[in-house]
Design an enzyme around this catalytic site. Structure first.
Site, PDB file in Angstrom:
ATOM      1  N   ALA A  47       1.050  -1.025  -0.229  1.00 39.15           N
ATOM      2  CA  ALA A  47      -0.051  -0.094   0.162  1.00 39.15           C
ATOM      3  C   ALA A  47       0.684   1.061   0.608  1.00 39.15           C
ATOM      4  O   ALA A  47       2.105   1.397   0.208  1.00 39.15           O
ATOM      5  CB  ALA A  47      -1.600   0.263   1.268  1.00 39.15           C
ATOM      6  N   GLN A  96       5.278   4.173   1.757  1.00 45.76           N
ATOM      7  CA  GLN A  96       4.210   2.730   1.688  1.00 45.76           C
ATOM      8  C   GLN A  96       4.845   1.405   2.700  1.00 45.76           C
ATOM      9  O   GLN A  96       5.819   1.538   3.296  1.00 45.76           O
ATOM     10  CB  GLN A  96       5.384   2.537   0.240  1.00 45.76           C
ATOM     11  CG  GLN A  96       6.845   2.203   1.108  1.00 45.76           C
ATOM     12  CD  GLN A  96       7.306   1.977  -0.624  1.00 45.76           C
ATOM     13  OE1 GLN A  96       6.990   2.243  -1.757  1.00 45.76           O
ATOM     14  NE2 GLN A  96       8.464   0.991  -0.884  1.00 45.76           N
ATOM     15  N   ASP A 116      -8.016  11.279  11.360  1.00 44.43           N
ATOM     16  CA  ASP A 116      -8.292  11.055  10.084  1.00 44.43           C
ATOM     17  C   ASP A 116      -9.253   9.611  10.096  1.00 44.43           C
ATOM     18  O   ASP A 116      -8.982   8.712   9.847  1.00 44.43           O
ATOM     19  CB  ASP A 116      -6.588  10.146   9.717  1.00 44.43           C
ATOM     20  CG  ASP A 116      -6.660  11.141   8.801  1.00 44.43           C
ATOM     21  OD1 ASP A 116      -7.593  11.142   7.437  1.00 44.43           O
ATOM     22  OD2 ASP A 116      -5.802   9.708   7.892  1.00 44.43           O
TER      23      ASP A 116
END
Lengths: 299, 479
Positions: free
Chosen positions: B151, B157, B302
């Site tokens: 991902a 990453q 978030d």
């Protein structure tokens, strides 16, 4: 020039239309690697963040040749459609650099055809001009090549001296494509400098050049916010001008840019680049180019 | 077994303040048109949430395809790709959506393109970062290391690995040099300010810039994220439905963070689940957000759909603690006073004072308290009265619309103080998410369980289970 809204729309068109021109110039299924190819310095600098500064600086310098300027002033519709004019130029340049040979040749042939009709007399010097005159074509070519090197140096990824030489040599073919005999075209950075200083006594800031510069530096109809970001590009282009050009325009010497200001300009260029990237097809076009460059790198 | 690990940033919040202004400066949006566009898009806020996971998937596919070919091979590649404000734009864009979903489709497109334009690191470069950070190359550090990232994170990453003691883990690796580059770009306050001015017209731009800079800086140091995750995981240990992956401290550093690998269904898959399952998932998310706020004094800024994995029965794994805002008791007090006076005590004047004390409302604004309650009460609509209530997409849109309604008579007197900037994500993100689920619950009763000034009885089976969980926790862990 219509209402403020229309002018605003013009400016927006600049991004959209330059982007469309760029996308169209990057082939999806190229017959060959064109006149430069994925291992060339030309491909590398074509993606440099500083390209827009190079472009603006080139226009400002090119305008100082009275005959070149008169040709543009009397035959092109840049005043009415500056965005279209700029997009056409950037389309031509990226087709020649990134397209395959057939596409580059087609584009060059078209430009040569248009140039056939661009003739007249410069009202300032009284001298006749023709756009197909190799001397004028060479001027335009040389200034663009030099501007790219200077802009990379100041605001992008600087070219090493050998790469500058390579770039100048590579770009010679672009001059030939529009009709400059190979023997006249500078083939190294040194020759390029020599050529540019050799033509300096022909240069002057005519009223048409002053108009063009005024337009480019402070496009009418821009509101405060547009002027704000354009200011970064403009400051960059002016800071990249040679002293004699500053003198002719009467800009006065701006002095060396402080490192902090250079960083700021680079950041603004990055923001612009992101906006450009947001236009349809730009990312894919860049990836096509990047993939071919990677492949060439490995080979 | 299919492992799914979803990393924040990537697909989620593709919003970017910056671009609105950049674009506008180039001429597309005049100020007035810009605002109209914000309002227009405010209506589309929920649609956006829905499309986010798809965008993520699309971005992932593009990456997959180009992974080996365009991978970043050197720190210079990283600088070329994410320098000159681009990394900052990506990050700020992501965060701007915490405070502002009002982004035009053009801006969203631009941001998703920016996201897509960042290739992953090559296997060698990622391994180099791990080696620099943890002292050994990943193949030696782990029993198994998957060199293919699974991902993308906005500034790094994620790789899968198996630790030497056999645990499956997710290792997030930061792009080398990115922290330095972005830190320098974040210093250009005047550019940041220009970029945010249009997007967040109702915000105090300086406060916003300062807060976003601080948060981005924090996010650049993965140790901070690890600390946050440990803190929250510690609090929720043993919780019946809330699961936080454990941080593996000895395999984490400034640019590498290793945590237990989780699998589960993604948000998009919930669409196919029965409504009672969706309701349970929503209840868990709701409890998580407000418990964290009131008891851990922390808010994960978030809450976008990519940060949850769902396991059925209301069990949810919460991922990515890169953006956690910690509150002081003094910062929380006015929030509680506002909720308490409006919802519990029905004291509009006290509610107004709370707004003023917290800095949301200019003191002495020439507005009746009735008008204020009328306009700002919408944010409390789910908890003002007891009873089961469905959070519909329409309600979520209404909240967003109200937030961006600049013609509202209160707009001129309202601003968001710095401390609460991130909290707007409750209004703009959480409700959009719950609306997306068409979640039904007695939100007020759940809120009462959580409100420290009420400490109501359990109102649902999950509430009962929470009581048992709280009772079983060691005293030191209780708040």
């Amino acid at each position: 020039m219509g209402s403020g809204t229309d002018q605003y729309a013009d400016a927006a068109g600049l991004v959209a239309r330059s982007a469309a021109a760029y996308v169209a110039s990057v082939p999806t299924d190229p017959a060959d690697d064109g006149f430069f190819g994925p291992a060339s310095v030309t491909w590398r600098v074509s993606g440099d963040l500083s390209s827009i500064v190079a472009g603006l600086r080139a226009l400002l310098v090119q305008a100082l040749h009275p005959l070149a300027m008169a040709g543009v002033d009397q035959h092109s519709d840049w005043r009415r459609d500056p965005v279209g004019r700029l997009a056409a130029t950037s389309s031509y340049l990226s087709t020649v650099s990134l397209g395959d040979r057939a596409a580059a040749e087609r584009a060059a042939a078209r430009v040569r055809r248009i140039h056939e009709h661009v003739r007249g007399t410069d009202p300032v010097t009284g001298r006749p001009y023709a756009a197909s005159d190799p001397a004028l074509l060479l001027w335009v070519h040389a200034v663009l090549v030099e501007s790219t090197i200077v802009a990379c140096e100041l605001f992008g990824t600087p070219l090493t001296p050998p790469d500058s030489d390579r770039y100048v040599a590579e770009m010679a073919v672009a001059a030939e494509l529009v009709g400059v005999p190979a023997a006249l075209v500078p083939a190294s950075a040194g020759e390029l400098r020599q050529y540019l200083s050799s033509v300096q006594n022909e240069l002057r800031c005519t009223p048409a050049a002053a108009d063009a510069a005024a337009f480019l530096l402070d496009p009418p109809g821009l509101d405060a916010d547009i002027a704000e970001i354009w200011q970064d590009v403009r400051d960059a282009a002016v800071a990249a001008l040679p002293e004699w050009a500053l003198d002719m325009y009467g800009f006065g010497a701006p002095g060396a840019l402080a490192p902090a200001r250079r960083t700021e300009i680079r950041q603004a260029l990055g923001v612009l680049d992101v906006v450009f990237l947001g236009e349809p097809g730009v990312l894919e076009a860049r990836q096509r180019i990047a993939l071919r460059m990677r492949t060439a790198q490995r080979a | 077994m299919r492992k799914t690990l979803v990393v924040a940033a990537a697909g989620g919040a593709l919003a970017a303040a910056g671009l609105v202004v950049a674009r506008r400066r180039l001429g597309k949006l005049r100020l007035r048109r810009g605002l109209a566009a914000l309002r227009l898009v405010a209506r589309g806020g929920v649609r956006y949430t829905r499309s986010a996971p798809r965008l993520f998937a699309a971005a992932g596919e593009t990456r997959e395809q180009l992974r080996n070919d365009l991978a970043l091979q050197t720190a210079q590649d990283v600088a070329d790709t994410l320098g000159a404000m681009k990394g900052v734009l990506m990050k700020i864009g992501q965060m701007a959506s915490y405070v502002d979903d009002g982004l035009s489709p053009a801006v969203r497109r631009t941001l998703s393109r920016l996201q897509d334009s960042v290739p992953p690191m090559s296997a060698e470069l990622a391994a180099q970062v791990v080696t620099q950070e943890l002292g050994l190359p990943p193949e030696r550090l782990f029993a198994r290391w998957d060199p293919e990232p699974i991902a993308a994170a906005s500034i790094g990453q994620v790789h899968r690995a198996i630790t030497r003691d056999g645990r499956a883990v997710a290792v997030k690796v930061q792009y080398p040099g990115i922290a330095e580059t972005m830190a320098a770009d974040l210093d250009n306050v005047s550019l940041l300010r220009r970029m945010l001015r249009v997007t967040a017209p109702s915000q105090d731009v300086d406060a916003l810039v300062t807060e976003l800079r601080d948060r981005v800086r924090e996010e650049l140091d993965y140790r901070r994220e690890a600390d946050n995750q440990r803190l929250v995981a510690g609090y929720y240990r043993g919780h019946p439905t809330i699961h936080i992956p454990q941080i593996i401290g000895e395999l984490s550093g400034r640019r590498v963070v290793t945590s237990e690998l989780s699998d589960g269904a993604r948000f998009a898959e919930l669409a196919g689940w029965p409504q009672h399952e969706r309701d349970l998932a929503a209840e868990t998310i709701y409890r998580f957000v407000f418990r964290s706020l009131y008891e851990v004094h922390a808010f994960n800024g978030d809450p976008h759909p990519g940060n949850y994995l769902f396991h059925g029965g209301g069990r949810v794994t919460f991922l990515d603690f890169g953006l956690v805002k910690h509150f002081t008791p003094a910062e929380l007090r006015p929030l509680m006073q506002m909720a308490r006076s409006l919802c519990v005590e029905n004291q509009p004047e006290a509610f107004r004072r709370g707004l003023e004390d917290a800095g949301f409302l200019r003191p002495g604004a020439p507005l009746s308290t009735e008008t204020i309650v009328d306009h700002l009460g919408v944010f409390y609509a789910t908890i003002r009265r007891p009873g089961r209530l469905t959070i519909t997409p329409d309600y979520a849109s209404a909240v967003v619309r109200r937030f961006f309604d600049l013609r509202s008579p209160v707009a001129a007197y309202v601003s968001i103080p710095r401390s609460y900037v991130i909290l707007q994500r409750i209004n703009l993100g959480l409700f959009a998410l719950l609306g997306e689920l068409s979640a039904t619950a007695d939100w007020r009763a759940i809120a009462e369980e959580i409100w420290p000034f009420v400490q109501g009885p359990p109102s649902t089976p999950m509430g009962e289970a929470e009581v048992a969980w709280r009772a079983s926790r060691p005293v030191a862990a209780r708040s």
